[in-house]
Design a protein around this motif. Structure first.
Motif, PDB file in Angstrom:
ATOM      1  N   THR A  89      41.139  -4.508   0.857  1.00  0.00           N
ATOM      2  CA  THR A  89      41.176  -3.060   1.059  1.00  0.00           C
ATOM      3  C   THR A  89      42.349  -2.438   0.321  1.00  0.00           C
ATOM      4  N   LEU A  90      43.500  -3.094   0.393  1.00  0.00           N
ATOM      5  CA  LEU A  90      44.684  -2.591  -0.298  1.00  0.00           C
ATOM      6  C   LEU A  90      44.486  -2.619  -1.808  1.00  0.00           C
ATOM      7  N   ALA A  91      43.932  -3.716  -2.329  1.00  0.00           N
ATOM      8  CA  ALA A  91      43.710  -3.822  -3.769  1.00  0.00           C
ATOM      9  C   ALA A  91      42.783  -2.723  -4.276  1.00  0.00           C
ATOM     10  N   GLN A  92      41.775  -2.376  -3.486  1.00  0.00           N
ATOM     11  CA  GLN A  92      40.868  -1.303  -3.866  1.00  0.00           C
ATOM     12  C   GLN A  92      41.599   0.042  -3.886  1.00  0.00           C
ATOM     13  N   SER A  93      42.474   0.266  -2.901  1.00  0.00           N
ATOM     14  CA  SER A  93      43.240   1.508  -2.862  1.00  0.00           C
ATOM     15  C   SER A  93      44.168   1.620  -4.067  1.00  0.00           C
ATOM     16  N   VAL A  94      44.802   0.514  -4.452  1.00  0.00           N
ATOM     17  CA  VAL A  94      45.682   0.514  -5.622  1.00  0.00           C
ATOM     18  C   VAL A  94      44.890   0.817  -6.880  1.00  0.00           C
ATOM     19  N   SER A  95      43.723   0.200  -7.027  1.00  0.00           N
ATOM     20  CA  SER A  95      42.891   0.419  -8.215  1.00  0.00           C
ATOM     21  C   SER A  95      42.471   1.882  -8.335  1.00  0.00           C
ATOM     22  N   GLU A  96      42.070   2.466  -7.226  1.00  0.00           N
ATOM     23  CA  GLU A  96      41.638   3.872  -7.249  1.00  0.00           C
ATOM     24  C   GLU A  96      42.812   4.801  -7.548  1.00  0.00           C
ATOM     25  N   ALA A  97      43.978   4.506  -6.982  1.00  0.00           N
ATOM     26  CA  ALA A  97      45.143   5.352  -7.218  1.00  0.00           C
ATOM     27  C   ALA A  97      45.614   5.249  -8.656  1.00  0.00           C
TER      28      ALA A  97
END
Length: 399
Positions: A89-97
């Motif tokens: 979940t965190l990795a996805q948030s970083v990618s989107e940001a």
């Protein structure tokens, strides 16, 4: 003890954002109101975020698009996902940001080891600011990410002893980030210190009340416990010979020299400023061994994301052995325990009921006229690899 201190400090420092932290876990009924009053972004990669919490935020500085992503504590009591789910979940948030930012900053309220692991795993992150581990390093630590590029990691310490001034400069080879640490007692930070003093002033008389004097050096930060833990254990077990202390490996610390005044503030700090409650436990020997093994896995195991930024549990009047060379799950060896033992501890969880730890400690000091016997720190026997030529902890004693 209403959960407002952390949010108030963030507001006082004019922060652009903060990570949803202990206030969410310890005062869940107040979290939404606290975040609404903060009136700035509150971040976190949570399974069920309260109102007002988002995964990331964006702002601009000198024409640079900055994305701040929040990594909340993966070991929080309200975190129901596996570590792998939490990370994905965190990795996805970083990618989107990162898709809409020039500079990506990870605010990692995860502890030092997990923050270091994340710095090596998330190639789109340019800077990691760590919290919770209470470790301090005066310079940025360069962690190689999966592409071999260095990612700076900042370990800011504890007790608000100072602040880092970070400068970020874009180059052809990426961001060049420089950090300069400045102590709170310098003139540069006089304004911040005055504002903190003003925030504390209404409670200063209560917090600074003298309760006694240190019978010996009082310290805590150690893998198996310090003399503060010995003092806590003595206070918790003073009323029963059939009670032993089983304490969490907290790192909150205040160093006091022999004869220095012990105040109520010092006692509050031992539980992180939270009203931790005294609780009685009844683990059998097998459950106690499993507890030790889990703690050893967290402290010694890999990957570093397993580390929960706590030291080992502290056991009073109990002999146990740590075998570094043993296989996972077989490192802890407990001596035989008598029947009918009660183990006394303390917990900051909302559902815990009992006397606050600071009150128990204050009563113990009063029972001894303010100067208790010198405490004995918890200990264990550690067996190291035979013939290992490298560093040994006892080398510190002759250094």
């Amino acid at each position: 003890a209403t959960g407002s201190a952390g949010v108030a400090a963030s507001r006082l420092l004019a922060s652009d954002a903060r990570v949803s932290s202990d206030e969410r876990v310890l005062w869940p009924q107040r979290a939404t109101a606290l975040y609404r009053d903060y009136a700035r972004p509150v971040l976190g990669n949570l399974a069920a975020p309260p109102a007002g919490v988002s995964a990331a935020t964006r702002f601009e500085r000198d024409g640079v698009r900055v994305a701040a992503v929040g990594a909340s504590d993966p070991n929080a009591v309200d975190e129901t996902r596996s570590l792998d789910q939490w990370y994905q979940t965190l990795a996805q948030s970083v990618s989107e940001a990162a898709a809409e930012a020039d500079l990506v900053v990870l605010l990692a309220d995860t502890g030092s080891a997990t923050a270091r692991w994340l710095a090596g795993q998330l190639p789109q992150v340019d800077l990691v600011l760590a919290a919770r581990g209470q470790d301090f390093w005066p310079r940025l630590i360069q962690v190689d990410n999966a592409h071999g590029a260095p990612v700076p990691l900042c370990l800011p310490g504890s007790h608000a002893s100072g602040f880092f001034h970070l400068s970020c400069r874009s180059t052809q080879d990426g961001w060049q980030i420089h950090a300069e640490f400045q102590r709170n007692d310098t003139a540069v930070d006089a304004d911040h210190q005055a504002r903190f003093d003003a925030l504390r002033a209404p409670y200063a008389g209560w917090l600074d009340r003298p309760l006694g004097s240190a019978p010996d050096w009082l310290w805590r930060r150690d893998s198996v416990g310090g003399s503060w833990d010995g003092l806590i254990a003595a206070a918790l077990t003073a009323d029963s010979d059939a009670t032993r202390a089983l304490l969490p490996g907290l790192r909150h610390d205040t160093l006091l020299a022999p004869g220095e005044t012990i105040t109520r503030d010092h006692l509050w700090r031992l539980s992180g400023g939270h009203p931790a409650r005294v609780v009685d436990l009844a683990p059998n020997p097998d459950e106690l061994k499993r507890l030790l093994e889990r703690a050893l896995d967290n402290s010694l195991g890999t990957p570093l994301i397993l580390n929960d930024s706590r030291d080992l549990p502290r056991l009073s009047a109990t002999r146990w052995t740590l075998d570094y060379g043993a296989a996972e799950g077989a490192r802890a060896h407990l001596d035989a325990l008598p029947e009918g033992l009660t183990w006394r501890s303390f917990s900051a969880r909302p559902q815990a009921s009992g006397e606050p730890l600071w009150q128990r400690l204050e009563r113990y000091l009063g029972d001894h006229g303010g100067t208790p016997p010198a405490p004995t720190p918890p200990s264990l026997e550690a067996r190291y690899v035979e013939g290992h030529p490298g560093w040994h902890p006892q080398a510190r004693l002759s250094a």
